[in-house]
Design an enzyme around this catalytic site. Structure first.
Site, short mmCIF file in Angstrom:
data_model
loop_
_atom_site.label_atom_id
_atom_site.label_comp_id
_atom_site.label_asym_id
_atom_site.label_seq_id
_atom_site.Cartn_x
_atom_site.Cartn_y
_atom_site.Cartn_z
N VAL A 267 0.80 -1.15 0.05
CA VAL A 267 0.10 0.00 -0.02
C VAL A 267 0.90 1.31 0.08
O VAL A 267 2.00 1.30 0.37
CB VAL A 267 -1.00 0.07 1.26
N SER A 268 0.52 2.29 -0.46
CA SER A 268 1.08 3.61 -0.42
C SER A 268 2.33 3.38 -1.42
O SER A 268 2.27 3.00 -2.50
CB SER A 268 1.33 4.11 0.83
N ASN A 269 3.51 3.92 -0.83
CA ASN A 269 4.66 3.62 -1.68
C ASN A 269 4.91 2.30 -1.93
O ASN A 269 5.45 1.97 -3.01
CB ASN A 269 5.96 4.06 -0.90
N GLY A 271 2.73 0.16 -2.62
CA GLY A 271 1.77 -0.34 -3.76
C GLY A 271 2.46 0.36 -4.84
O GLY A 271 2.17 -0.52 -6.20
N GLY A 291 -2.58 -1.34 -3.25
CA GLY A 291 -3.55 -0.33 -2.44
C GLY A 291 -2.80 1.02 -2.56
O GLY A 291 -1.70 1.24 -2.32
#
Length: 595
Positions: A267-269, A271, A291
């Site tokens: 998720v985030s970075n 992701g 995500g």
């Protein structure tokens, strides 16, 4: 129980054998050092270090017996506590552990090392969690990376919580970021076990130069621009996992990319990292779940985090009152100063606020993203991101930031000072990987009366300007652009429509358009009433409005796994019309999970 010498030799032998039989792997062969192996049973475990849900919910972190010299086991337990609380909504009524997610007691072993990409100045951490109940029939490995700039356990609530209770091995990488800070005053950094060690020791990060004052941190100061290689970091982690499984489970060997299921999730970075890994033409990945990905592509409205982050740092504090959100401290004075400089138009404060809102809207910000972006304004996250990422993209050493910023422990008057032994000892466990936090702050070279505007405008000019530093920084950002996923690779992207830190309009939406236009089969879940930070939903004002994204990541993993087993279709793309819980305990009806 540590068995580093035997383990190091065994992994090296297996890895060399694997590379000799796989030419493409040889080109990307990992260089491993500082291998460690530890057992986690009997009051300790892989997922929560024995804390369980109740321990993770505790507002006070697990204590150190000696705060100046915590043991590796104490540091690990505290790092897991910090990593869980930085990602998941663990508050009562939030649904974690009841409606979705797991904090099950998972006994097993951990194997870790420093891995180095060819040509890199600094290593990245890799860590394999091998549960005692590893499903030898399924042969599943989940590969993940830390979110944000977090340390190696930064994805424990994402990949660990899904994979470990199912009998999958989970391999993590900090992707060249992490909480391996270096104290320039003391000449000390972080060793493989998380403890503080001197400059002559084998450290997870030692800056060049390793002298000066203050604090250096790996993501910003490695001079590697690690984001450009996040996909390669993940592949090295997967290679490390296979080599370790071969050594530890010889009766079931060999473990190869051909006979072992490899699912990447983040998720985030992270992701963005798994989407970068998806580009690899070698078919080592079986599926990808991303995500809220921080991902940059070519065209389709995409924008770099440094671009929209510096824009938000300047304009968002002024724009929020026009959305009905109270002004942050000092915001009105910043609006007036920006108006005096011609950045904003308007004869009075209200007109200036409306102009800031109009400018953000015109550049692609939705009202939902700006409302959630107020979280980043409140926590000074826009400035923190911009300062660190400008340094990383430009590959600057710690003493050469183009806008003059540096990092240090701070005194009561916010002046720089030397870090204490206790602060330094806790960095690896407590730091999020991007200051300010864990006793380390940002030093702005301008006086306080400047309101930080000179620095912010310098950061903005690194994206908008045409000077040598601007060209250098933009070149580094361009190196992070993602390409198409491998044809035939199942990819699921999940994003909250109200994400205010990594807005979908600049990241996942352009990626999905690019991929689908080229014939790639990328499924896209857009989740209404979801923003970037599940961890903040424990605050009543946030939990009443927004819903967690993690349930959708877990659900996508379930469906992808079933599809790979031949038991179901990939999830169809959907705009998921959720129902805010308005202060009530979370129920399945609020999530409106697509079926």
């Amino acid at each position: 129980m540590n068995r580093p010498r035997h383990y190091a030799c065994a992994v090296a032998i297996v890895l060399l054998a694997a590379c000799a039989s796989t030419p493409s792997s040889n080109r990307e062969a990992s260089m491993f050092s500082q291998q460690r192996a530890t057992d986690h049973r009997d009051g300790d475990d892989l997922l929560t270090a024995g804390l369980g849900l109740a321990g993770l919910r505790a507002m006070v972190p697990p204590a150190f017996a000696d705060s100046a010299k915590p043991t590796p086991a104490e540091l690990r337990r505290r790092a897991l506590w910090s990593s869980w609380r930085g990602i998941a909504d663990l508050a009562p009524g939030g649904g974690y552990g009841d409606l979705y997610g797991s904090t099950a007691n998972v006994p097993g072993r951990e194997f870790s090392a420093f891995a180095t990409l060819p040509g890199a100045h600094q290593p990245h951490r890799v860590l394999l969690q091998l549960p005692d109940a590893f499903d030898a029939n399924k042969r599943c490995v989940v590969v993940t990376a830390s979110s944000g700039s977090r340390g190696v356990y930064g994805a424990i609530a994402v990949a660990g919580a899904w994979g470990l209770p199912r009998g999958c091995a989970v391999v993590h990488t900090d992707k060249g970021t992490g909480s391996d800070y270096y104290d320039l005053d003391a000449g000390q950094g972080i060793a493989a076990d998380g403890t503080v060690a001197g400059a002559d020791a084998a450290l997870a990060f030692k800056p060049v130069p390793a002298s000066g004052h203050g604090v250096a941190w790996k993501h910003a100061h490695s001079q590697d621009n690690p984001e450009a290689d996040w996909g390669r970091h993940l592949k090295q982690a997967a290679q490390f996992a296979l080599a370790t499984l071969n050594e530890q489970l010889p009766q079931q060997a060999p473990f190869t990319f051909d006979n072992t299921r490899i699912i990447a999730v983040g998720v985030s970075n992270a992701g963005g990292a798994v989407l970068r890994a998806a580009e690899d033409a070698e078919p080592w990945l079986d599926a990808v779940v991303a995500g809220e990905p921080n991902v940059l592509v070519e065209g389709h409205g995409t924008r770099s985090l440094l671009d929209y982050g510096t824009e938000a740092a300047l304009l968002m504090p002024c724009a929020l009152p026009a959305l009905g959100i109270p002004a942050a401290p000092g915001a009105d004075a910043k609006c007036a100063a920006l108006a005096a400089q011609g950045v904003l138009a308007g004869a009075d404060l209200k007109a200036q606020q409306q102009d800031a809102l109009a400018k953000l809207s015109a550049s692609g910000w939705t009202h939902g993203a700006m409302q959630a972006g107020s979280i980043s304004v409140a926590f000074d996250l826009w400035r923190a991101v911009a300062v660190g990422y400008a340094s990383a993209y430009g590959r600057y050493p710690h003493d050469a930031h183009p806008c003059g910023y540096r990092y240090s422990a701070l005194g009561a008057d916010l002046s720089p000072r030397a870090a204490t032994n206790n602060e330094r000892a806790a960095w690896w466990a407590d730091a999020s990987g991007i200051p300010p936090g864990a006793g380390v702050g940002i030093i702005d070279p301008q006086p306080a009366a400047d309101l930080g505007l000179t620095g912010l405008q310098c950061l903005r000019a690194l994206w908008m300007g045409d000077g040598e530093d601007a060209r250098r920084v933009r070149k580094g950002a361009q190196e992070t652009r993602a390409g198409l996923p491998r044809a035939g690779l199942p990819v699921v992207v999940i994003h909250g429509t109200d994400d205010g830190l990594v807005p979908q309009a600049f990241t996942s939406a352009p990626y999905v358009i690019m991929a689908n236009s080229a014939g790639r089969d990328v499924r896209y879940w857009q989740v209404r009433n979801a923003q970037h930070f599940d961890a903040f939903l424990g605050f009543p004002q946030y939990g009443a409005v927004w819903l967690p994204l993690l349930p959708y990541v877990y659900e996508a993993l379930d469906r992808v796994d079933a599809h790979l087993d031949g038991k179901g279709a990939l999830p169809a793309s959907a705009v998921i019309k959720t129902v805010p819980r308005a202060g009530k305990p979370l129920e399945a009806a609020h999530l409106a999970m697509p079926r």
